[in-house]
Design an enzyme around this catalytic site. Structure first.
Site, PDB file in Angstrom:
ATOM      1  N   SER A  90      -9.906   2.195   2.620  1.00 11.92           N
ATOM      2  CA  SER A  90      -8.993   2.891   1.732  1.00 11.92           C
ATOM      3  C   SER A  90      -8.015   1.982   1.007  1.00 11.92           C
ATOM      4  O   SER A  90      -7.432   2.380   0.006  1.00 11.92           O
ATOM      5  CB  SER A  90      -8.185   3.920   2.535  1.00 11.92           C
ATOM      6  OG  SER A  90      -7.369   3.260   3.496  1.00 11.92           O
ATOM      7  N   SER A 103     -10.318   0.011   6.882  1.00  7.10           N
ATOM      8  CA  SER A 103      -9.687   0.028   5.557  1.00  7.10           C
ATOM      9  C   SER A 103      -9.006  -1.255   5.117  1.00  7.10           C
ATOM     10  O   SER A 103      -8.573  -1.346   3.968  1.00  7.10           O
ATOM     11  CB  SER A 103      -8.663   1.156   5.477  1.00  7.10           C
ATOM     12  OG  SER A 103      -9.324   2.355   5.220  1.00  7.10           O
ATOM     13  N   LYS A 144       0.850  -1.197   0.000  1.00  8.69           N
ATOM     14  CA  LYS A 144       0.000   0.000   0.000  1.00  8.69           C
ATOM     15  C   LYS A 144       0.886   1.248   0.000  1.00  8.69           C
ATOM     16  O   LYS A 144       1.851   1.319   0.765  1.00  8.69           O
ATOM     17  CB  LYS A 144      -0.898  -0.022   1.234  1.00  8.69           C
ATOM     18  CG  LYS A 144      -1.914   1.125   1.308  1.00  8.69           C
ATOM     19  CD  LYS A 144      -2.820   0.999   2.533  1.00  8.69           C
ATOM     20  CE  LYS A 144      -3.901   2.073   2.554  1.00  8.69           C
ATOM     21  NZ  LYS A 144      -4.806   1.941   3.727  1.00  8.69           N
TER      22      LYS A 144
HETATM   23  N1  GLN Z   1     -13.408   4.498   5.780  1.00 14.38           N
HETATM   24  C1  GLN Z   1     -12.840   5.003   7.001  1.00 14.38           C
HETATM   25  C2  GLN Z   1     -12.472   6.451   6.844  1.00 14.38           C
HETATM   26  O1  GLN Z   1     -12.764   6.984   5.837  1.00 14.38           O
HETATM   27  C3  GLN Z   1     -11.686   4.185   7.430  1.00 14.38           C
HETATM   28  C4  GLN Z   1     -10.451   4.472   6.684  1.00 14.38           C
HETATM   29  C5  GLN Z   1      -9.303   3.657   7.181  1.00 14.38           C
HETATM   30  O2  GLN Z   1      -9.487   2.670   7.880  1.00 14.38           O
HETATM   31  N2  GLN Z   1      -8.113   4.102   6.857  1.00 14.38           N
HETATM   32  O3  GLN Z   1     -11.913   7.058   7.692  1.00 14.38           O
END
Ligand code: GLN
Length: 506
Positions: free
Chosen positions: A160, A184, A79
């Site tokens: 994400s 995410s 990532k």
């Molecule tokens: N979807 C969540 C957010 O937008 C979690 C994102 C994540 O876990 N990095 O914050």
């Protein structure tokens, strides 16, 4: 013969050990697959082919000398939130410009130490903020799955870590690193029909991982099987003096735990996770999962986590607050993008750089975060959220308490829906935030959570179940997850693999 890209990580390690394939061949097969599919999926933002082949050859040489590490020759996607020495790292943002880290994150260094081969950097929502991987400065990632009756609608892979999830699902890597601040790892894993593990807070070092919300961020693995996640996690984990929140705990053999019986385990079923308006097929899959565990000898127990209903609003105060502080460092002065100021005005340099460098969602979070931390609102929002966070954690402490032996793990759906269309939910941030309703609690409480592909919805899209466990008891989580995986026998392939969609054929 198995195509090299179809190996599980475990299968690839066996084939490498048996000299049925070389690390170089394995890397080459994945680079070819990336070349063929990445133009469509956009799962990788950078492919480091030369470097991968060089490392693969070095890996083959180590194996020939009898010095094979636990991940010797395994090709992975990384990532693009992990700093990689000498390889541009963007965090999915324009603001990092051409930043090339002069150091390697601890997690990726651990993987390299164990012999892994990095294929490239995977796409993500900007600064890991999002649930759709549509906010990346490098453009959206496409989910390799399509709806059966609507094959032309391009779906999001979740976020994400959408690039990592799509890459693993589409056989563009045997596994990938990811991070999970509110879901995410688990949500994109569920949307793409793969497994993803968010470990206990502190299990993996955060050093060298671009910070989003420091008290919630955790690195973890994604792979096509639970055991493969377990194998990756063992290499990723470990105490790191460079991260003050890193836990000085022994790292168990997580893969061995995947074979443990679940007989006699008590599995909690939290009534608060039964949401109004949740699709019936998700409820049905949840019940099916519990039935599978009972058949394997576990006992299921209704439990209550009374403060779970406040988890999402709490998260969307705590996470933006920490983000607004962490992202203050991107000011155009030290590294990354700089948009020159007018009239030597330093404030103007900051404003222009940040206006040009950050996307809309990141700006929204910075504004929410500064608001909830500002004098006059701090007590009403941030402080209150911290108190509610403590109550959410206490709910888990009570059900996991050793005395009274309540439950050993909790099983819930991973997400309240299957993957949605790229154009859906985009203009409604709150609808987007609802994606995390089942996952954020584990981050707020610091607990391990695993998403396991468990079935398909009526449109043929994957759905996941989530297993949450006690802090530092990833082993039980893996055991329960592997039991669900065995019962579900999830073997469906994404449309992009089966070449079934009109666009794939065209
Ligand atoms: N979807 C969540 C957010 O937008 C979690 C994102 C994540 O876990 N990095 O914050």
């Amino acid at each position: 013969m198995t195509r090299p890209t179809d190996f599980t990580l475990r299968g690839a390690l066996d084939a490498l050990a048996a000299r049925e394939i070389s690390a170089e061949e394995l890397a080459r097969a994945h680079l070819d697959a990336i070349e063929a599919l990445n133009p469509r999926l956009n799962a990788y933002v950078a492919v480091t082919g030369e470097r991968a082949l060089e490392r693969a050859r070095a890996s083959d040489a180590r194996r020939a000398r009898g010095e094979a590490g636990p991940l010797e020759g395994v090709p992975l996607g990384i990532k693009d939130l992990f700093c990689t020495e000498g390889v541009r790292t963007t965090a999915g943002s324009r603001i990092l410009g051409d930043f090339v880290p002069p150091y390697e994150s601890t997690v990726t260094a651990n993987l390299l130490r164990d012999g892994a081969v990095f294929l490239g950097k995977t796409n993500l929502d900007e600064f890991a903020m999002g649930s759709s991987n549509t906010t990346s400065a490098a453009g959206p990632v496409e989910n390799p799955w399509n709806r059966r009756n609507d094959p032309d609608t391009r779906l999001v892979p979740g976020g994400s870590s959408g690039g990592s999830a799509a890459a693993v699902a589409a056989r563009l890597a045997l596994g990938a690193t990811a991070t999970d601040t509110g879901g995410s790892i688990r949500q994109p894993a569920a949307f793409c029909g793969i497994a993803g593990m968010k470990p206990t807070y502190g299990r993996c070092s955060r050093w060298g991982v671009v910070a989003f919300a420091s008290s919630l961020d955790q690195a973890g693995p994604m792979a096509r099987t639970v055991e493969d996640c377990a194998t990756l996690l063992r290499s990723m984990s470990g105490f790191d003096p460079k991260d003050s929140t890193s836990a000085d705990m022994p790292v168990p053999d997580f893969a061995a735990a995947c074979g443990r019986s679940v007989k006699g385990l008590r599995i909690g079923v939290p009534c608060e996770y039964r949401l109004d308006g949740m699709p019936a097929e998700i409820e049905a899959l949840w019940q099916q999962g519990l039935e599978w565990l009972r058949e394997a000898g576990a006992e299921t127990v209704e439990i209550s986590l009374p403060h779970a209903k406040y988890a999402l609003p709490t998260y969307y105060i705590v996470a933006p607050a920490e983000a607004s502080s962490n992202l203050a460092r991107y000011d155009g002065v030290r590294y990354g993008l700089r948009v020159e100021e007018r009239d030597g005005d330093l404030q103007d340099l900051y404003e222009r750089t940040r206006a040009a460098g950050f996307g809309a969602e990141v700006k929204r979070r910075i504004m929410i975060g500064t608001y909830v931390l500002s004098a006059g609102y701090y007590d009403a929002y941030y402080l209150k959220a911290q108190k509610v966070r403590a109550l959410i954690k206490r709910d888990f402490d009570e059900v996991f308490a050793a005395s009274g032996a309540k439950v050993d793990a909790i099983v819930t759906p991973a997400t309240p829906s299957a993957a949605f269309g790229m154009d859906e939910k985009q203009d409604d941030p709150v609808a987007m935030y609802l994606n995390d309703v089942f996952t954020v609690t584990a981050n707020l409480a610091g607990l391990p959570g695993l998403s396991v592909p468990a079935g398909l919805d009526t449109q043929g899209l994957p759905l996941g179940l989530q297993v949450i466990g006690r802090a530092f008891d990833e082993e039980t989580v893996f055991a329960v997850g592997a039991a669900l995986e065995r019962a579900a026998a999830f073997e469906a392939l994404p449309a992009v693999m089966a070449g079934k969609t009109a666009r794939a054929a065209g």
